[in-house]
Design an enzyme around this catalytic site. Structure first.
Site, PDB file in Angstrom:
ATOM      1  N   LYS A 148       0.838  -1.203   0.220  1.00 25.08           N
ATOM      2  CA  LYS A 148      -0.183   0.023  -0.066  1.00 25.08           C
ATOM      3  C   LYS A 148       0.940   1.229  -0.019  1.00 25.08           C
ATOM      4  CE  LYS A 148      -4.413  -1.750   1.677  1.00 25.08           C
ATOM      5  NZ  LYS A 148      -5.573  -1.733   2.507  1.00 25.08           N
TER       6      LYS A 148
ATOM      7  N   LYS B 190     -11.684  -2.609  -3.073  1.00 23.86           N
ATOM      8  CA  LYS B 190     -12.703  -1.622  -3.156  1.00 23.86           C
ATOM      9  C   LYS B 190     -12.093  -0.278  -3.726  1.00 23.86           C
ATOM     10  CE  LYS B 190     -13.837  -2.588   1.345  1.00 23.86           C
ATOM     11  NZ  LYS B 190     -12.386  -2.626   2.098  1.00 23.86           N
TER      12      LYS B 190
ATOM     13  N   LYS C 115      -5.171  -8.617  -5.952  1.00 19.31           N
ATOM     14  CA  LYS C 115      -6.319  -8.615  -5.392  1.00 19.31           C
ATOM     15  C   LYS C 115      -7.469  -7.567  -5.870  1.00 19.31           C
ATOM     16  CE  LYS C 115      -7.142  -7.367  -1.047  1.00 19.31           C
ATOM     17  NZ  LYS C 115      -7.171  -7.071   0.381  1.00 19.31           N
TER      18      LYS C 115
HETATM   19  N1  AQP Z   1     -10.249  -9.734  -3.215  1.00 18.19           N
HETATM   20  C1  AQP Z   1     -10.450 -10.426  -2.095  1.00 18.19           C
HETATM   21  N2  AQP Z   1     -10.681 -11.764  -2.164  1.00 18.19           N
HETATM   22  C2  AQP Z   1     -10.898 -12.524  -0.957  1.00 18.19           C
HETATM   23  N3  AQP Z   1     -10.817 -11.829   0.249  1.00 18.19           N
HETATM   24  C3  AQP Z   1     -10.927 -10.677   0.500  1.00 18.19           C
HETATM   25  N4  AQP Z   1     -10.946  -9.522   1.205  1.00 18.19           N
HETATM   26  C4  AQP Z   1     -10.840  -8.230   0.908  1.00 18.19           C
HETATM   27  N5  AQP Z   1     -10.598  -8.591  -0.457  1.00 18.19           N
HETATM   28  C5  AQP Z   1     -10.925  -9.673  -0.664  1.00 18.19           C
HETATM   29  C6  AQP Z   1     -11.289  -9.808   2.721  1.00 18.19           C
HETATM   30  O1  AQP Z   1     -12.203  -8.963   3.380  1.00 18.19           O
HETATM   31  C7  AQP Z   1     -11.852  -8.739   4.563  1.00 18.19           C
HETATM   32  C8  AQP Z   1     -11.868  -7.328   4.782  1.00 18.19           C
HETATM   33  O2  AQP Z   1     -11.080  -6.567   3.889  1.00 18.19           O
HETATM   34  P1  AQP Z   1     -10.920  -5.101   4.012  1.00 18.19           P
HETATM   35  O3  AQP Z   1     -11.857  -4.496   3.028  1.00 18.19           O
HETATM   36  O4  AQP Z   1     -11.034  -4.350   5.329  1.00 18.19           O
HETATM   37  O5  AQP Z   1      -9.395  -5.001   3.588  1.00 18.19           O
HETATM   38  P2  AQP Z   1      -8.678  -5.029   2.346  1.00 18.19           P
HETATM   39  O6  AQP Z   1      -8.327  -6.768   2.421  1.00 18.19           O
HETATM   40  O7  AQP Z   1      -7.330  -4.140   2.317  1.00 18.19           O
HETATM   41  O8  AQP Z   1      -9.662  -5.043   1.292  1.00 18.19           O
HETATM   42  P3  AQP Z   1      -9.651  -4.098   0.009  1.00 18.19           P
HETATM   43  O9  AQP Z   1     -10.846  -4.255  -0.730  1.00 18.19           O
HETATM   44  O10 AQP Z   1      -8.290  -4.179  -0.816  1.00 18.19           O
HETATM   45  O11 AQP Z   1      -9.665  -2.588   0.858  1.00 18.19           O
HETATM   46  P4  AQP Z   1      -8.980  -1.218   0.285  1.00 18.19           P
HETATM   47  O12 AQP Z   1      -9.403  -1.046  -1.145  1.00 18.19           O
HETATM   48  O13 AQP Z   1      -9.374  -0.129   1.160  1.00 18.19           O
HETATM   49  O14 AQP Z   1      -7.437  -1.520   0.610  1.00 18.19           O
HETATM   50  C9  AQP Z   1     -10.348  -9.532   4.950  1.00 18.19           C
HETATM   51  O15 AQP Z   1     -10.807 -10.663   5.599  1.00 18.19           O
HETATM   52  C10 AQP Z   1      -9.975  -9.838   3.662  1.00 18.19           C
HETATM   53  O16 AQP Z   1      -9.331 -11.226   3.733  1.00 18.19           O
END
Ligand code: AQP
Length: 330
Positions: free
Chosen positions: A112, A197, A194
Site C-alpha cells: 500500500k 474496493k 487482489k
Molecule cells: N479480493 C479479495 N478476495 C478475498 N477476500 C478478500 N477480502 C478483501 N478483499 C478480498 C477479505 O475481506 C476482509 C476485509 O478486508 P478489508 O476490506 O477490510 O481490507 P482489504 O483486505 O485491504 O480490502 P480492500 O478491498 O483491498 O480494501 P482497500 O481497497 O480499502 O485497501 C478480509 O478478511 C480480507 O481477507
C-alpha cells in the site's frame, strides 16, 4: 460457552465480491455457532486518504451491506470501531510493545505504501490497531484471508510479548479461522492483483451493489488470454480468477467446471459467470435498498448503539486490566 470470533471490513468504499466471497459469506455461515462480533473498521479506513462525506456514507452503507448479506443483528454484535474508544486506547499501549522492525516486514504496508506519495504513520501502524481490535475481546478465532494472516501472526507476537513483559496472562492468543473454500478474488483487469474496493480502475472490481448490466459488462471486459480454453492453470490468471468466482458461487470443482464449459469459449463462459454473480447479488441488493429507506435510519442506529454497548462492556474490562498491568492508576 461459545468461542469468540471477531472480524471487520474497512468502509473504504462499497464492499466487493472479494469481501463477500472471502469474508462476509463465511461470517454468515458461522454466526449460529460462535459468539461473533463484526465491526466496521472505520479507524482503519483513514490510514489512506478518505473524503469525509464519502466516508460517512460508506460507513452506513457497510452496516446495511452486512445485514443485507445475511448477518443477523439479533445473533451478532455489529458495531462501528470508532464507537468503542478502547480500540484506539489499547492500540496506543500496544504501540509501546511493538518494534519498528517487525512492522516494516508487513507485506500489506509495503504494497500500500508504494501507492502513496506521503506515507502515513497510521498505515505503518495498521497491524497494531488490528491487534488491539482482536485482543480487546479475547477472540479465540479471527476469520482472515491469506492476505491478513501476517497481521494475525503479529497480533499473536504482540500479545505474547505483552503477557511475558508484565508476567500475566492478560491476552488470549488468537488463532486464524480458516474456512474451506475461502476464495481469493483477483482484479478483473490485473488478475495477479487482489480485487480491491479502492482500485482506481472501477472496471477491475465487482461491487456488491453493481446491477446485472454492470456485472456483465465488467466480466465481459475481464482480462483473459488468447487460448479460448477453459482450464484451471496458474499460467492463465484471468480464466483462473473467473473459475474461482464461479466455483465459489456454484460450489462446483474446477474439474466439473472444465467439463461443463469445455465447448463454450470465453464469451459464453463469461456470460455464465456474470449470471451466477448477479443471481447472488440480486437478493442482497433487494434487502439493501429496503434497508436504505429513511424509515430504517433509527433501526440501523439502534443496531450500532446496542452493538457498541455490548462490545464496550468487554473492551472496558480488558483495557482496565491492561492499564493496571502497565502500572497506571485505575
Ligand atoms: N479480493 C479479495 N478476495 C478475498 N477476500 C478478500 N477480502 C478483501 N478483499 C478480498 C477479505 O475481506 C476482509 C476485509 O478486508 P478489508 O476490506 O477490510 O481490507 P482489504 O483486505 O485491504 O480490502 P480492500 O478491498 O483491498 O480494501 P482497500 O481497497 O480499502 O485497501 C478480509 O478478511 C480480507 O481477507
Amino acid at each position: 460457552m461459545k468461542k469468540q470470533i471477531l472480524s471487520g471490513i474497512q468502509p473504504s468504499g462499497i464492499l466487493t465480491l472479494g469481501n463477500y466471497l472471502g469474508a462476509l459469506r463465511n461470517w454468515i455461515k458461522i454466526q449460529n455457532d460462535y459468539d461473533c462480533k463484526f465491526f466496521v473498521a472505520d479507524l482503519h479506513s483513514i490510514t489512506v486518504d478518505q473524503n469525509p462525506i464519502e466516508l460517512r456514507k460508506n460507513i452506513k452503507s457497510a452496516i446495511m451491506q452486512y445485514i443485507a448479506c445475511g448477518l443477523d443483528p439479533e445473533k451478532n454484535t455489529i458495531f462501528m470501531q470508532s464507537h468503542v474508544h478502547e480500540h484506539a486506547e489499547l492500540g496506543w499501549i500496544l504501540n509501546c510493545s511493538t518494534y519498528m522492525g517487525e512492522l516494516s516486514r508487513m507485506t500489506q504496508f509495503k504494497d500500500k505504501s508504494k501507492k502513496q506519495a506521503n506515507i502515513k504513520v497510521g498505515l505503518f501502524d495498521y497491524p497494531v490497531l488490528m491487534a488491539a481490535d482482536i485482543l480487546l475481546y479475547d477472540a479465540d478465532y479471527v476469520p482472515v484471508g491469506e492476505d491478513q494472516r501476517q497481521h494475525l501472526e503479529i497480533a499473536r507476537d504482540i500479545a505474547q510479548r505483552f503477557n511475558s513483559t508484565y508476567n500475566k496472562e492478560i491476552f488470549k492468543l488468537p488463532e486464524a479461522f480458516i474456512t474451506e473454500n475461502t476464495a481469493r478474488i483477483m482484479s478483473l483487469q490485473e488478475p495477479t492483483k487482489k480485487m480491491s474496493k479502492s482500485d482506481e480502475n472501477k472496471e477491475a472490481t465487482i461491487f456488491l451493489l453493481d446491477d446485472r448490466e454492470t456485472v456483465l459488462r465488467k466480466i465481459k471486459k475481464a482480462v483473459t488470454d488468447s487460448e479460448n480454453i477453459i482450464k484451471y492453470s496458474d499460467e492463465k490468471p484471468g480464466i483462473k480468477n473467473l473459475m474461482n468466482i464461479y466455483s465459489a458461487i456454484s460450489e462446483k470443482t474446477y474439474k466439473q467446471i472444465e467439463e461443463e464449459c469445455k465447448d463454450l469459449g470465453y464469451g459464453k463462459f463469461k456470460q455464465i459467470v456474470a449470471c451466477a454473480v448477479s443471481d447472488v447479488l440480486d437478493p442482497i441488493q433487494k434487502k439493501y435498498y429496503e434497508l436504505s429507506s429513511s424509515e430504517n435510519d433509527e433501526y440501523l442506529k439502534s443496531i450500532c448503539k446496542k452493538g457498541a454497548e455490548t462490545a464496550q462492556k468487554t473492551a472496558e474490562k480488558k483495557l482496565k486490566e491492561v492499564y493496571d498491568a502497565v502500572g497506571f492508576i485505575v
